[in-house]
Design a protein around this motif. Structure first.
Motif, PDB file in Angstrom:
ATOM      1  N   UNK A  31       0.630  -1.125  -0.063  1.00 50.09           N
ATOM      2  CA  UNK A  31       0.015   0.063   0.060  1.00 50.09           C
ATOM      3  C   UNK A  31       1.132   1.365  -0.038  1.00 50.09           C
ATOM      4  N   UNK A  32       1.879   1.367   0.775  1.00 45.34           N
ATOM      5  CA  UNK A  32       2.650   2.466   0.915  1.00 45.34           C
ATOM      6  C   UNK A  32       4.272   1.783   0.883  1.00 45.34           C
ATOM      7  N   UNK A  33       4.999   2.379  -0.113  1.00 47.92           N
ATOM      8  CA  UNK A  33       6.338   1.622  -0.317  1.00 47.92           C
ATOM      9  C   UNK A  33       7.267   2.547   0.695  1.00 47.92           C
ATOM     10  N   UNK A  34       8.293   2.055   1.216  1.00 45.35           N
ATOM     11  CA  UNK A  34       9.105   2.449   2.270  1.00 45.35           C
ATOM     12  C   UNK A  34      10.004   3.526   1.788  1.00 45.35           C
ATOM     13  N   UNK A  35      10.565   4.242   2.458  1.00 47.74           N
ATOM     14  CA  UNK A  35      11.480   5.459   1.885  1.00 47.74           C
ATOM     15  C   UNK A  35      12.729   4.983   1.069  1.00 47.74           C
ATOM     16  N   UNK A  36      13.283   3.858   1.710  1.00 48.23           N
ATOM     17  CA  UNK A  36      14.478   2.968   1.191  1.00 48.23           C
ATOM     18  C   UNK A  36      14.208   2.465  -0.377  1.00 48.23           C
ATOM     19  N   UNK A  37      12.822   2.072  -0.470  1.00 47.28           N
ATOM     20  CA  UNK A  37      12.393   1.513  -1.833  1.00 47.28           C
ATOM     21  C   UNK A  37      12.108   2.558  -2.767  1.00 47.28           C
TER      22      UNK A  37
END
Length: 298
Positions: free
Chosen positions: A74-80
Motif C-alpha cells: 500500500x505504501x512503499x518504504x523510503x528506502x524503496x
C-alpha cells in the motif's frame, strides 16, 4: 553627626550604584542577545531543528515498513522509493518526463504572468476597466479546474495546448489579484508628483506604478508558482503520454506505489525549488526595502 552623614551617603551611593549596575547589565544583556542573533552558529542550529521533524517522520516510516506495521504493497518504504528513483534516473525515464513537465509549467506560468499583469493594469488603473474585467475573472476563479478539463479538450484537442492553458488559467488569478491590490495601494502623492513632473501615462506606469506594486506582484508570483504545479498534476493525468503525472498514472495501473511516491517527491522538490527562486528574486529586486537589506528575505 558625621557618622550619620556617612551612613546616608553610603546608602545613596549603594542605591545609585545598584541602579547604574542594573541598567548596564540590561544593556549588556540586550546587546548580548543582539550579537547572539547575528552569530552564524545560531541560524544553523535553528535550520537543523526545522528539518529534524521531517527526518524523524521518514525514519519512523522506514521502521514501520521494515517491521511490517505498514504494508509495502500500500505504501512503499523510503528506502524503496529512493531505490526506484535512482533506477528511473539511470534509465532516463525520470529525466525525460521531468523535462516535459518543466516545459509545460514554464509555458503556463509565462502566459499567466503576461495575462495577470495585463488584466491587473486594465482593472487597477481605471474604474471602467475594473467593471469590465474584474467580474468575469472572479467568476472564472471560483470554477473547479477539473470541470474545465472536458471543455479544454473539446476546444484545444489532446495535445500540449490544453495542458499549458490549464496551468496558465490557474496561475493567472493570484498574479492578477495581488497586482491589482498593489496598484490600488499606490500612494496618491506619488501619482500627483508624476503629474507635476509631466510624466506621460506610459512612464508613470513604468517608473511609478509598477515599481510601487512590485512587492505585491512578487507575492502573487509566489502563489502562482505553487498553483502551477497543482494544475500541472491535473493536466498531466488527463490524456497525457509524457510527464511526471503520466508516469504516476501508468504506475497506478501496475500498483507501483513506489513510482507514485517518487512522482510526489519530485513535485514537492520542484515546488520548493521554484519557491526559493522567487524568494531570491524578491531579495534581488526589493533590495531597497529595509527588510531585504543584507540578503534577508521574509
Amino acid at each position: 553627626m558625621s557618622e550619620t552623614i556617612t551612613r546616608i551617603g553610603t546608602r545613596i551611593g549603594t542605591r545609585i550604584g545598584t541602579r547604574i549596575g542594573t541598567r548596564i547589565g540590561i544593556r549588556i544583556g540586550t546587546q548580548g542577545r543582539t550579537v547572539a542573533r547575528r552569530l552564524p552558529g545560531i541560524p544553523v542550529r535553528l535550520s537543523f531543528r526545522r528539518f529534524a521533524s521531517p527526518v524523524l517522520l521518514v525514519v519512523l516510516w522506514q521502521l514501520a515498513c521494515a517491521s511490517g506495521l505498514l504494508s509495502t504493497r500500500l505504501v512503499a518504504s523510503p528506502a524503496q522509493i529512493a531505490a526506484t528513483g535512482w533506477s528511473l534516473m539511470r534509465d532516463g525515464t525520470l529525466a525525460a518526463n521531468l523535462s516535459v513537465s518543466l516545459i509545460r509549467a514554464a509555458g503556463g506560468l509565462g502566459l499567466a504572468l503576461v495575462a495577470g499583469v495585463g488584466l491587473a493594469l486594465v482593472s487597477g488603473l481605471s474604474r471602467l476597466g475594473e467593471d469590465v474585467v474584474d467580474a468575469p475573472l472572479q467568476i472564472l476563479r471560483t470554477l473547479p479546474a477539473l470541470a474545465l478539463v472536458p471543455l479544454f479538450i473539446l476546444w484545444f484537442g489532446i495535445g500540449e495546448t490544453p495542458k499549458i492553458l490549464l496551468v496558465a488559467l490557474g496561475a493567472t488569478f493570484p498574479i492578477y489579484l495581488n497586482l491589482h491590490k498593489g496598484i490600488r495601494a499606490i500612494d496618491p502623492k506619488l501619482l500627483e508628483m508624476a503629474r507635476t513632473l509631466g510624466l506621460s501615462r506610459g512612464r508613470t506606469i513604468r517608473d511609478v506604478i509598477l515599481p510601487g506594486a512590485l512587492p505585491d506582484l512578487l507575492v502573487g508570483l509566489r502563489f502562482a508558482v505553487g498553483i502551477s504545479w497543482l494544475m500541472l498534476v491535473v493536466a498531466e493525468q488527463v490524456n497525457a503520454d509524457s510527464g511526471i503525472g503520466h508516469m504516476m498514472m501508468d504506475a497506478q495501473d501496475f500498483l507501483r506505489t513506489d513510482i507514485i511516491l517518487v512522482g510526489l517527491v519530485i513535485y514537492g522538490l520542484l515546488g520548493l525549488a521554484s519557491d526559493q527562486v522567487v524568494r531570491l528574486l524578491e531579495t534581488t529586486l526589493l533590495a531597497w526595502r529595509p527588510v531585504y537589506r543584507g540578503g534577508r528575505a521574509s
